[in-house]
Design a protein around this motif. Structure first.
Motif, PDB file in Angstrom:
ATOM      1  N   GLN A  77       0.530  -1.099   0.000  1.00  0.00           N
ATOM      2  CA  GLN A  77      -0.253   0.061   0.285  1.00  0.00           C
ATOM      3  C   GLN A  77       1.514   1.520   0.257  1.00  0.00           C
ATOM      4  OE1 GLN A  77      -2.989  -0.145  -0.555  1.00  0.00           O
ATOM      5  NE2 GLN A  77      -3.538  -2.074  -0.812  1.00  0.00           N
ATOM      6  N   ALA A  78       0.659   2.037  -2.017  1.00  0.00           N
ATOM      7  CA  ALA A  78       1.799   2.909  -1.078  1.00  0.00           C
ATOM      8  C   ALA A  78       0.516   4.551  -0.760  1.00  0.00           C
ATOM      9  CB  ALA A  78       2.091   3.542  -2.655  1.00  0.00           C
ATOM     10  N   SER A  79       1.711   4.956  -0.188  1.00  0.00           N
ATOM     11  CA  SER A  79       1.181   6.856   1.042  1.00  0.00           C
ATOM     12  C   SER A  79       2.510   7.987   0.323  1.00  0.00           C
ATOM     13  CB  SER A  79       0.984   6.517   1.755  1.00  0.00           C
ATOM     14  OG  SER A  79       1.679   6.175   2.526  1.00  0.00           O
ATOM     15  N   GLN A  80       1.850   8.833  -0.331  1.00  0.00           N
ATOM     16  CA  GLN A  80       3.083   9.910  -0.043  1.00  0.00           C
ATOM     17  C   GLN A  80       2.868  10.591   1.098  1.00  0.00           C
ATOM     18  OE1 GLN A  80       4.256   9.531  -3.156  1.00  0.00           O
ATOM     19  NE2 GLN A  80       4.741  11.161  -3.203  1.00  0.00           N
ATOM     20  N   VAL A  93       9.814  -0.715  10.819  1.00  0.00           N
ATOM     21  CA  VAL A  93       9.776   0.802   9.615  1.00  0.00           C
ATOM     22  C   VAL A  93      11.123   0.067   9.208  1.00  0.00           C
ATOM     23  CG1 VAL A  93      10.478   2.672   9.663  1.00  0.00           C
ATOM     24  CG2 VAL A  93       8.671   2.056  10.936  1.00  0.00           C
ATOM     25  N   LYS A  94      11.455  -0.397   8.341  1.00  0.00           N
ATOM     26  CA  LYS A  94      12.424   0.007   6.858  1.00  0.00           C
ATOM     27  C   LYS A  94      12.643   1.149   6.119  1.00  0.00           C
ATOM     28  CE  LYS A  94      13.368  -4.034   8.674  1.00  0.00           C
ATOM     29  NZ  LYS A  94      14.598  -4.366   9.548  1.00  0.00           N
ATOM     30  N   THR A  95      13.905   1.399   6.566  1.00  0.00           N
ATOM     31  CA  THR A  95      14.085   2.797   5.515  1.00  0.00           C
ATOM     32  C   THR A  95      15.644   3.223   4.615  1.00  0.00           C
ATOM     33  OG1 THR A  95      13.676   4.008   7.729  1.00  0.00           O
ATOM     34  CG2 THR A  95      14.530   5.688   6.022  1.00  0.00           C
ATOM     35  N   THR A  96      15.275   4.114   3.667  1.00  0.00           N
ATOM     36  CA  THR A  96      16.826   3.889   3.271  1.00  0.00           C
ATOM     37  C   THR A  96      16.473   5.089   2.387  1.00  0.00           C
ATOM     38  OG1 THR A  96      17.246   3.174   0.847  1.00  0.00           O
ATOM     39  CG2 THR A  96      15.135   3.069   0.930  1.00  0.00           C
ATOM     40  N   LYS A  97      17.837   5.361   2.863  1.00  0.00           N
ATOM     41  CA  LYS A  97      17.910   6.688   1.201  1.00  0.00           C
ATOM     42  C   LYS A  97      17.465   6.671   0.356  1.00  0.00           C
ATOM     43  CE  LYS A  97      21.473  10.112   3.327  1.00  0.00           C
ATOM     44  NZ  LYS A  97      22.069  10.665   2.822  1.00  0.00           N
ATOM     45  N   ARG A 157       8.210   0.914   4.906  1.00  0.00           N
ATOM     46  CA  ARG A 157       9.008   0.429   4.036  1.00  0.00           C
ATOM     47  C   ARG A 157       9.315   1.840   3.607  1.00  0.00           C
ATOM     48  NH1 ARG A 157      14.402  -0.363   2.939  1.00  0.00           N
ATOM     49  NH2 ARG A 157      14.729  -0.507   0.625  1.00  0.00           N
ATOM     50  N   VAL A 158      10.215   3.541   4.076  1.00  0.00           N
ATOM     51  CA  VAL A 158      10.388   4.463   3.341  1.00  0.00           C
ATOM     52  C   VAL A 158      11.536   4.731   2.997  1.00  0.00           C
ATOM     53  CG1 VAL A 158      10.388   6.783   4.779  1.00  0.00           C
ATOM     54  CG2 VAL A 158       9.418   5.050   6.183  1.00  0.00           C
ATOM     55  N   PHE A 159      10.953   5.576   1.676  1.00  0.00           N
ATOM     56  CA  PHE A 159      12.369   5.712   0.513  1.00  0.00           C
ATOM     57  C   PHE A 159      12.272   6.725   0.777  1.00  0.00           C
ATOM     58  CE2 PHE A 159       9.501   1.954  -1.182  1.00  0.00           C
ATOM     59  CZ  PHE A 159      10.747   1.146  -1.675  1.00  0.00           C
ATOM     60  N   GLY A 160      13.890   7.266   0.437  1.00  0.00           N
ATOM     61  CA  GLY A 160      14.201   8.722  -0.013  1.00  0.00           C
ATOM     62  C   GLY A 160      14.611   9.393   1.306  1.00  0.00           C
ATOM     63  N   SER A 177      15.241  13.110   1.961  1.00  0.00           N
ATOM     64  CA  SER A 177      14.853  13.654   0.601  1.00  0.00           C
ATOM     65  C   SER A 177      13.626  15.244   0.386  1.00  0.00           C
ATOM     66  CB  SER A 177      14.869  13.372  -0.694  1.00  0.00           C
ATOM     67  OG  SER A 177      13.970  14.166  -1.590  1.00  0.00           O
ATOM     68  N   ALA A 178      13.568  16.699   0.115  1.00  0.00           N
ATOM     69  CA  ALA A 178      12.870  17.671   0.492  1.00  0.00           C
ATOM     70  C   ALA A 178      11.820  16.993  -1.147  1.00  0.00           C
ATOM     71  CB  ALA A 178      13.362  18.729   0.223  1.00  0.00           C
ATOM     72  N   PHE A 179      11.784  15.894  -1.649  1.00  0.00           N
ATOM     73  CA  PHE A 179      11.050  15.703  -2.115  1.00  0.00           C
ATOM     74  C   PHE A 179      10.784  14.857  -2.895  1.00  0.00           C
ATOM     75  CE2 PHE A 179      13.399  19.699  -3.750  1.00  0.00           C
ATOM     76  CZ  PHE A 179      13.035  21.314  -3.831  1.00  0.00           C
ATOM     77  N   ALA A 180      11.605  13.491  -2.823  1.00  0.00           N
ATOM     78  CA  ALA A 180      11.296  12.390  -2.629  1.00  0.00           C
ATOM     79  C   ALA A 180      10.740  10.903  -2.107  1.00  0.00           C
ATOM     80  CB  ALA A 180      12.612  12.234  -3.902  1.00  0.00           C
ATOM     81  N   VAL A 181      10.777  11.803  -0.984  1.00  0.00           N
ATOM     82  CA  VAL A 181      10.058  10.768  -0.070  1.00  0.00           C
ATOM     83  C   VAL A 181       8.924  10.430  -0.419  1.00  0.00           C
ATOM     84  CG1 VAL A 181       9.508  10.582   2.451  1.00  0.00           C
ATOM     85  CG2 VAL A 181      11.227  12.178   1.632  1.00  0.00           C
ATOM     86  N   ARG A 182       8.873   8.588   0.530  1.00  0.00           N
ATOM     87  CA  ARG A 182       7.410   8.194  -0.039  1.00  0.00           C
ATOM     88  C   ARG A 182       7.424   6.965   0.935  1.00  0.00           C
ATOM     89  NH1 ARG A 182       7.855   3.705  -3.756  1.00  0.00           N
ATOM     90  NH2 ARG A 182       9.776   4.016  -4.611  1.00  0.00           N
ATOM     91  N   MET A 183       5.958   6.410   0.925  1.00  0.00           N
ATOM     92  CA  MET A 183       6.109   4.913   2.117  1.00  0.00           C
ATOM     93  C   MET A 183       5.199   3.894   1.678  1.00  0.00           C
ATOM     94  SD  MET A 183       4.432   5.461   6.376  1.00  0.00           S
ATOM     95  CE  MET A 183       3.272   5.543   5.745  1.00  0.00           C
ATOM     96  N   ALA A 184       5.467   2.534   1.586  1.00  0.00           N
ATOM     97  CA  ALA A 184       4.972   1.943   1.197  1.00  0.00           C
ATOM     98  C   ALA A 184       4.822   1.209   2.909  1.00  0.00           C
ATOM     99  CB  ALA A 184       5.466   1.243   0.289  1.00  0.00           C
TER     100      ALA A 184
END
Length: 163
Positions: free
Chosen positions: A20-23, A97-101, A129-132, A135-142
């Motif tokens: 499930q994706a979310s911004q 929570v699993k996070t990556t830049k 899962r947190v991506f980006g 980052s000020a613009f590319a952060v998203r979560m699934a």
């Protein structure tokens, strides 16, 4: 060539599972600030704080009465989850929570304790899962609820270790 083919197969398998994706809200990113360090602990804490804030806001907006708690707020506890969601003292769900830049890194580590917890808790266990991160613009979560049910059905377990 063999490794590349295996990674492509893995990528297809991971995409087959319905995450499930979310911004992430831009105003939250502004509050959290950027993340300059390559320190894995700092990246992880940034993601945990982000997920806690997003879940808290979502429950407030939905008026669920759920309380969201970041269990590692004062430091890593070594538990197989990072966030709990509870109502009136009863835990509704555990969130790892699993996070990556990176904005597209699909592989991440799951500890034996996390896998055991996922199996025991079933639908009360979620991986976010947190991506980006940072980052000020590319952060998203699934998020993936009940990851144990997906093992063998598009989600694969990979093992490694020092040799």
């Amino acid at each position: 060539p063999q490794l590349k083919e295996r990674l492509e197969d893995l990528s297809e398998s991971v995409q087959a599972v319905e995450w499930q994706a979310s911004q992430i809200r831009p105003e939250l990113i502004h509050v959290l600030g950027s993340l300059d360090a390559d320190d894995a602990e700092a990246v992880g804490r940034w993601g945990e704080r982000t997920v806690t804030a997003e879940l808290s806001e979502a429950h407030v907006r939905a008026q669920t009465g759920m309380e969201v708690t970041w269990v590692n707020e004062d430091g890593e506890k070594g538990l197989p989850y990072d966030v709990i969601v509870a109502k009136d003292g009863t835990i509704d769900s555990y969130v790892e929570v699993k996070t990556t830049k990176s904005d597209d890194k699909q592989l991440f580590e799951v500890s034996p304790a996390e896998l055991d917890m996922a199996r025991q808790m079933g639908s009360a266990y979620t991986i976010c899962r947190v991506f980006g991160a940072g980052s000020a613009f590319a952060v998203r979560m699934a998020s993936l609820r009940n990851p144990a049910q997906h093992l063998g059905a598009g989600l694969k377990l990979y093992m490694g270790g020092g040799v």
